[in-house]
Design an enzyme around this catalytic site. Sequence first.
Site, PDB file in Angstrom:
ATOM      1  N   ASP A  22      12.279 -49.070  28.036  1.00  0.00           N
ATOM      2  CA  ASP A  22      12.975 -48.168  27.153  1.00  0.00           C
ATOM      3  C   ASP A  22      11.893 -47.964  25.944  1.00  0.00           C
ATOM      4  OD1 ASP A  22      13.728 -50.921  26.209  1.00  0.00           O
ATOM      5  OD2 ASP A  22      15.203 -49.747  24.916  1.00  0.00           O
TER       6      ASP A  22
ATOM      7  N   GLU B 179      15.773 -52.768  25.356  1.00  0.00           N
ATOM      8  CA  GLU B 179      15.594 -53.719  24.477  1.00  0.00           C
ATOM      9  C   GLU B 179      15.677 -52.962  22.956  1.00  0.00           C
ATOM     10  OE1 GLU B 179      13.121 -55.610  21.343  1.00  0.00           O
ATOM     11  OE2 GLU B 179      13.062 -53.628  22.032  1.00  0.00           O
TER      12      GLU B 179
HETATM   13 ZN   LIG Z   1       9.500 -53.152  21.575  1.00  0.00          ZN
END
Ligand SMILES: [Zn+2]
Length: 424
Positions: A92, A187
């Site tokens: 992401d 994340e």
């Molecule tokens: Zn990162």
Amino acid sequence: MKFSKEIENFLLEEAKSRFLKYVQIHTTSDENSTSDPSTDRQFDLAKILASELKELGCRKVILDEYCYVYGFLDATKGYEDVQAIGLIAHMDTSPAEKGKNVQPVIHENYDGKVIKYPKNPELILTPEDSPELKKFIGMDIITSSGDTLLGADDKAGIAEIMAAVAAWQKFPFLDHGPIVICFTPDEEIGRGTKNINLEYLPAYCYTFDGGEIGELEIECFDAWKANIQFNGISVHPGYAKNRMVNAIEIACRFVSQIPEAETPQHTENREGFYHLYHLEGDCVKAKAVLILRDFESKNNKKRIKYLEQLIATFETRYPGLKIDLTTEHSYENMIVYLKKHQQVIQKAAQAIKQAGIELKETIIRGGTDGARLSARGVPTPNIFAGGLLFHSLKEYVPVQALEKAAEVILYLAGNWLEEKQAKK
Ligand SMILES: [Zn+2]
């Protein structure tokens, strides 16, 4: 051992072409979403990576319902029984800037001057924005076209891992033990390891995320979240004397008592802070949300104590007021766990030096997937991916940093064979 020019060129082309491809796939995560993964579009990249890992010779590849990609690469002959290692990067990109329609631009042979963006004439990137730029004179710098972030965080990490896997396939004489590749979603919104399957991961892992070339990060913040709920008493304002307890007004007074010197805008290096990032409410109820950060957990405990004392003071000062505090330990400084596994750090430090780069052991003023994994029993330091000015329109990465990180991965895998080679 130093890699041949042929291997270096192969890594450079692989890392660069894969990076340019991955950044064009929209994978922004969404902190307001309650589903896992937070955005379905992350599957678009996950599917591509899963099929590429198969093509590159992984024995088994898994893409699960939570959008985690696992690739299992067998060891080269004779090294089946050495310790397996995991290579992790996240798919992401940060919701802080637009990540759709990323159009990467390569500024070849950077001359040390101002970098301009084709789609945003007002935006410029200068060595004042990023003093590191001076070190990249003569290199090729990749930026976005100026109207989106680039996504080097962390597609650089993904491209570097994939380039190394491609090199292992192309040059079978590059020995390595069993390798597990893991690409994670979400994340950037703190959920990168939420649904990770620890059964698939080996005992030791490395994340390739963020960081200037040469960085090895073995310390991160010890992190807490504090929710403070103010419960007031509402009365008609015309008849409120000695009766009204205005929750939102008291909440404002309360947060103004947080030591100003211990806020993000006044702290750096190893200094910790309180960060108020949300305040809402009315006369009856108000809520303040803070995060607490420090490299020493004892300092955060002192901050929590301070909040508790302040609450007691305010409840005494405003009869009828009730304040509820809830705290949650988000993650720990991973050094607590890593220091018990020195070889994990030492093999990474050695790999960076072998790649001919200056080693910079640094601290992360944030958290990583590795911090959460380390706490769950899988020591996971973070190795540079090479990008800078993350989460912004000015984010950039030198092509040569992508290549160097891929080299580090090859050396790192080689370093885990040392004990076996010594016995041979
Ligand atoms: Zn990162």
